[in-house]
Design an enzyme around this catalytic site. Structure first.
Site, PDB file in Angstrom:
ATOM      1  N   GLU A 240      32.030 160.637  86.485  1.00 34.34           N
ATOM      2  CA  GLU A 240      31.757 159.768  85.337  1.00 34.34           C
ATOM      3  C   GLU A 240      31.992 158.281  85.588  1.00 34.34           C
ATOM      4  O   GLU A 240      31.229 157.436  85.098  1.00 34.34           O
ATOM      5  CB  GLU A 240      32.572 160.240  84.126  1.00 34.34           C
ATOM      6  CG  GLU A 240      32.013 161.466  83.415  1.00 34.34           C
ATOM      7  CD  GLU A 240      32.376 162.777  84.081  1.00 34.34           C
ATOM      8  OE1 GLU A 240      32.059 163.838  83.530  1.00 34.34           O
ATOM      9  OE2 GLU A 240      32.993 162.753  85.178  1.00 34.34           O
TER      10      GLU A 240
ATOM     11  N   ASP B  71      34.702 162.499  79.026  1.00 26.07           N
ATOM     12  CA  ASP B  71      35.179 162.716  77.653  1.00 26.07           C
ATOM     13  C   ASP B  71      34.985 164.136  77.132  1.00 26.07           C
ATOM     14  O   ASP B  71      35.131 164.393  75.936  1.00 26.07           O
ATOM     15  CB  ASP B  71      34.496 161.729  76.692  1.00 26.07           C
ATOM     16  CG  ASP B  71      32.980 161.804  76.703  1.00 26.07           C
ATOM     17  OD1 ASP B  71      32.431 162.697  77.381  1.00 26.07           O
ATOM     18  OD2 ASP B  71      32.339 160.957  76.051  1.00 26.07           O
TER      19      ASP B  71
END
Length: 278
Positions: free
Chosen positions: A151, A159
């Protein structure tokens, strides 16, 4: 035998006599990238398997050459565009938060499923793929498997659960290093870190080995198996004393069962126990 039809998934029962069902991420032409449809279908598929009395264990795998290449970049772009299209920053942010929470819930559905979910990982397991496997109860991989918490390279903070679940699996320092560098690491290193329990020599060995393990779990008391999963998940959130109190309450409700009588009878008779479906 193929079960319900989904756009992004396939549910398969390979043996009509088996209580092991396969939940397969089925977008091989997209390297099993997770689309927005996946996040709608995945919790529904898990719920259907959880409620199916014929199911005792679920094996999560990927079709084609890879387990999962992460979030579909087209879907990621779509979420970003939708959330920034309004004039009201507050409302746009609230909409984005709801979308993230919904996607998080799709991954958490693995933990909410009473039945054990075993990840069988081959090829790439990147980004959202790591989110998926860290929520699974047991993880195995083939020698060709590789992992990356990708990410930060996409300028976002992971997340969907990796940053919350991975530290308790591999340790805080290891999780921090892997998440900040986004580096690729092998199945062998994943085993050293404790992310996977075993590395199989090939995809075929992985498939056969995981089915054997799953069948073994499926032959045990379903009350004991689902209870063990629930108590272990609970133990992450509470002190030892609170955990002991929780399992005492659990067993006060579940311990005296036909499964216990059958397990004892089978041990004395030196035969395999036969438990009722859950």
């Amino acid at each position: 035998m193929t079960m319900e039809s989904y756009k992004t998934l396939e549910i398969v029962r390979k043996n009509s006599d088996s209580s092991v069902f396969h939940l397969i991420i089925n977008r091989p032409s997209h390297l099993n990238a997770l689309s927005l449809d996946f996040f709608i279908e995945f919790p529904k598929a898990l719920s259907s398997l959880d409620q199916n009395q014929d199911v005792s264990v679920i094996i999560l795998s990927g079709a084609g050459k890879h387990f999962c290449s992460g979030i579909d970049l087209t879907s990621l772009s779509s979420i970003s565009t939708q959330s920034s299209s309004g004039n009201d920053r507050g409302r746009s942010s609230e909409q984005l938060r709801r979308k993230i929470k919904s996607m998080q819930a799709a991954i958490t559905a693995i933990e909410q499923c009473r039945k054990p979910v075993i990840a069988a990982i081959h090829g790439a397991c990147i980004g959202g793929g790591v989110d998926l496997v860290t929520a699974c109860d047991i993880r195995y991989c083939s020698e060709d498997a590789f992992f990356s918490i990708k990410e930060v390279d996409l300028a976002i903070v992971a997340d969907l659960g990796t940053l919350q679940r991975l530290p308790s699996i591999v340790g805080y320092a290891n999780a921090m290093e892997l998440a900040l560098t986004a580096r690729r690491f092998s199945g062998g290193e994943a085993k050293e870190l404790g992310l996977v329990s075993r590395v199989f020599g090939s995809k075929s060995d992985l498939d056969n080995g995981v089915i054997t393990i799953a069948e073994g779990i499926g032959g045990k008391s379903p009350l004991a198996v689902t209870g063990t999963k629930a108590v272990l998940l609970r133990s992450r959130e509470v002190s030892v004393e609170q955990g002991l109190d929780y399992v005492a309450t659990w067993n006060s409700a579940m311990l005296i069962s036909n499964d216990l009588n059958e397990a004892v009878s089978a041990q004395l008779a030196k035969r395999k126990p036969r438990f009722a479906k859950l």
